[in-house]
Design a protein around this motif. Structure first.
Motif, short mmCIF file in Angstrom:
data_model
loop_
_atom_site.label_atom_id
_atom_site.label_comp_id
_atom_site.label_asym_id
_atom_site.label_seq_id
_atom_site.Cartn_x
_atom_site.Cartn_y
_atom_site.Cartn_z
N LYS A 116 61.70 -72.28 -18.05
CA LYS A 116 61.78 -73.11 -16.85
C LYS A 116 62.17 -74.55 -17.20
CE LYS A 116 58.45 -70.62 -13.95
NZ LYS A 116 57.14 -70.73 -13.25
N ALA A 117 61.58 -75.07 -18.28
CA ALA A 117 61.87 -76.45 -18.68
C ALA A 117 63.32 -76.62 -19.11
CB ALA A 117 60.92 -76.87 -19.81
N VAL A 118 63.82 -75.67 -19.90
CA VAL A 118 65.21 -75.75 -20.37
C VAL A 118 66.17 -75.63 -19.20
CG1 VAL A 118 66.98 -74.55 -21.71
CG2 VAL A 118 64.73 -74.94 -22.70
N LEU A 119 65.88 -74.74 -18.26
CA LEU A 119 66.74 -74.60 -17.09
C LEU A 119 66.73 -75.86 -16.23
CD1 LEU A 119 66.10 -70.91 -15.98
CD2 LEU A 119 68.28 -71.88 -16.74
N ARG A 120 65.57 -76.50 -16.11
CA ARG A 120 65.51 -77.75 -15.35
C ARG A 120 66.38 -78.81 -16.00
NH1 ARG A 120 59.96 -76.54 -14.48
NH2 ARG A 120 59.38 -77.71 -16.35
N ARG A 121 66.28 -78.91 -17.34
CA ARG A 121 67.10 -79.91 -18.04
C ARG A 121 68.58 -79.59 -17.88
NH1 ARG A 121 63.38 -79.14 -22.39
NH2 ARG A 121 65.00 -78.07 -23.61
N TYR A 122 68.92 -78.32 -17.97
CA TYR A 122 70.33 -77.92 -17.88
C TYR A 122 70.89 -78.19 -16.48
CZ TYR A 122 74.53 -75.05 -18.25
OH TYR A 122 75.83 -74.61 -18.24
N GLU A 123 70.12 -77.84 -15.46
CA GLU A 123 70.59 -78.06 -14.08
C GLU A 123 70.68 -79.54 -13.78
OE1 GLU A 123 67.96 -75.75 -11.68
OE2 GLU A 123 68.71 -73.84 -12.45
N HIS A 124 69.76 -80.32 -14.33
CA HIS A 124 69.83 -81.77 -14.16
C HIS A 124 71.05 -82.32 -14.88
CE1 HIS A 124 68.32 -85.84 -13.52
NE2 HIS A 124 68.53 -86.09 -14.80
N LYS A 125 71.34 -81.76 -16.06
CA LYS A 125 72.50 -82.19 -16.82
C LYS A 125 73.79 -81.91 -16.05
CE LYS A 125 74.30 -79.64 -20.04
NZ LYS A 125 74.51 -78.86 -21.27
N ASP A 126 73.85 -80.76 -15.38
CA ASP A 126 75.06 -80.42 -14.62
C ASP A 126 75.36 -81.46 -13.56
OD1 ASP A 126 75.59 -78.18 -16.05
OD2 ASP A 126 74.77 -76.77 -14.58
N VAL A 127 74.29 -82.07 -13.00
CA VAL A 127 74.47 -83.07 -11.96
C VAL A 127 74.86 -84.41 -12.55
CG1 VAL A 127 73.32 -84.33 -10.11
CG2 VAL A 127 72.89 -81.88 -10.40
N ASP A 128 74.12 -84.83 -13.60
CA ASP A 128 74.23 -86.20 -14.10
C ASP A 128 75.07 -86.34 -15.37
OD1 ASP A 128 72.62 -87.02 -12.03
OD2 ASP A 128 70.78 -86.75 -13.17
N THR A 129 75.35 -85.26 -16.05
CA THR A 129 76.00 -85.33 -17.35
C THR A 129 77.24 -84.46 -17.37
OG1 THR A 129 73.85 -85.64 -18.41
CG2 THR A 129 75.68 -84.99 -19.82
N GLN A 130 78.27 -84.99 -17.97
CA GLN A 130 79.46 -84.20 -18.21
C GLN A 130 79.54 -83.98 -19.71
OE1 GLN A 130 82.05 -86.95 -15.76
NE2 GLN A 130 82.95 -84.99 -15.20
N GLU A 131 79.32 -82.74 -20.13
CA GLU A 131 79.22 -82.45 -21.56
C GLU A 131 79.83 -81.10 -21.86
OE1 GLU A 131 75.34 -81.33 -23.59
OE2 GLU A 131 75.53 -83.43 -24.15
N VAL A 132 80.57 -81.04 -22.96
CA VAL A 132 81.06 -79.76 -23.45
C VAL A 132 80.50 -79.56 -24.85
CG1 VAL A 132 83.14 -79.58 -22.06
CG2 VAL A 132 83.22 -80.85 -24.20
N VAL A 133 80.13 -78.32 -25.16
CA VAL A 133 79.48 -78.01 -26.43
C VAL A 133 80.23 -76.89 -27.12
CG1 VAL A 133 77.34 -77.26 -27.54
CG2 VAL A 133 77.23 -78.69 -25.48
N PHE A 134 80.57 -77.13 -28.37
CA PHE A 134 81.17 -76.11 -29.23
C PHE A 134 80.48 -76.19 -30.58
CE2 PHE A 134 84.65 -74.71 -26.59
CZ PHE A 134 84.89 -75.79 -25.75
N PRO A 135 80.64 -75.17 -31.43
CA PRO A 135 80.04 -75.25 -32.76
C PRO A 135 80.44 -76.54 -33.47
CG PRO A 135 80.86 -73.04 -32.38
CD PRO A 135 81.34 -73.87 -31.23
N ASN A 136 79.45 -77.32 -33.91
CA ASN A 136 79.64 -78.58 -34.64
C ASN A 136 80.20 -79.72 -33.78
OD1 ASN A 136 78.81 -77.31 -37.02
ND2 ASN A 136 80.90 -76.70 -37.53
N LEU A 137 80.39 -79.49 -32.48
CA LEU A 137 81.01 -80.53 -31.65
C LEU A 137 80.34 -80.61 -30.28
CD1 LEU A 137 83.38 -82.61 -31.28
CD2 LEU A 137 84.66 -80.71 -30.25
N ILE A 138 79.94 -81.83 -29.89
CA ILE A 138 79.45 -82.11 -28.54
C ILE A 138 80.19 -83.33 -28.03
CG2 ILE A 138 77.46 -82.72 -27.10
CD1 ILE A 138 75.66 -81.41 -29.19
N VAL A 139 80.87 -83.18 -26.90
CA VAL A 139 81.56 -84.30 -26.27
C VAL A 139 80.88 -84.57 -24.94
CG1 VAL A 139 83.77 -85.22 -25.47
CG2 VAL A 139 83.72 -83.55 -27.34
#
Length: 228
Positions: A116-139
């Protein structure tokens, strides 16, 4: 958080899968199961779950490789649930893109709370954060940071925005004119050489050697962020 979120449980121990599934279903989650690595990757691609609970020691391909395969195409949350409790294993799991790491034996109620906590952070991130994640790379476009193998890399805003846009559309080819439109906007009056210069600068600052992703030139067309 939407309690109808879909959780994929990946473990070769069916009893553990059923136990976790019972607790999640009581909380209103939809539950999917996979009992080996290949099935996990296939199920993920077909069902697009909201979160994955992932064991490491699996038949076929292991959990490390499953995590890599998921991170090639998605940034959805992954919680590692495994008997491998060494610090090295935890660090590796997090470096590969896991959002949390629990060691067996575990308390099902704690796992549900972490989901539940991880999903809350992820859903909050979708609203407030623009982030892409790949192996060894976070933009991250919301705070204009790039992490390569965990290390912060400094890029000027337009170079970061160019990399973010291409990485947000993996394996899709864009012409220079399309990149000017999407990254610089309609009000930018420049020529296509601007794109070439920015791509060159990104390549100079981001170590592409041996990575499962590359900033590729498609001769005669433009550029793409290629994910193997």
């Amino acid at each position: 958080m939407n309690n109808k979120s879909k959780v994929l449980i990946v473990d070769d121990d069916r009893n553990i899968c059923e136990l976790i599934g019972l607790y999640l279903q009581k909380e209103g989650f939809e539950v999917l199961y996979a009992y080996n690595g290949l099935n996990a990757v296939e199920t993920f691609k077909m069902q697009t779950p909201s979160l994955v609970v992932l064991d490491i020691m699996l038949p076929g391909i292991d959990g490390w490789q499953v995590c890599r395969e998921i991170r090639k195409v998605s940034s959805i949350p992954i919680i590692m649930l495994t008997a491998k409790g060494e610090t090295f294993d935890k660090v590796l799991g997090l470096e590969l893109g896991a959002d949390d790491y629990m060691v067996k034996p575990f308390e099902p109620k704690e796992l549900v709370a972490r989901i539940k906590a991880v999903l809350r952070r992820y859903e909050h991130k979708d609203v407030d954060t623009q982030e892409v994640v790949f192996p060894n790379l976070i933009v991250n476009k919301s705070n204009y940071t790039i992490r390569l193998k965990g290390n912060l890399i400094e890029l000027p805003p337009k170079e970061l925005e160019l990399l973010f846009f291409l990485a947000s559309n993996p394996n899709k080819v864009f012409t220079r004119e399309q990149l000017l439109e999407h990254v610089w906007g309609f009000d930018f009056y420049g020529d296509s050489r601007t794109v070439d210069v920015h791509v060159k600068r990104v390549r100079e600052k981001i170590d592409l050697e041996g990575q499962p992703w590359q900033l590729k030139t498609v001769w005669g067309v433009g550029y793409k962020f290629e994910v193997k």
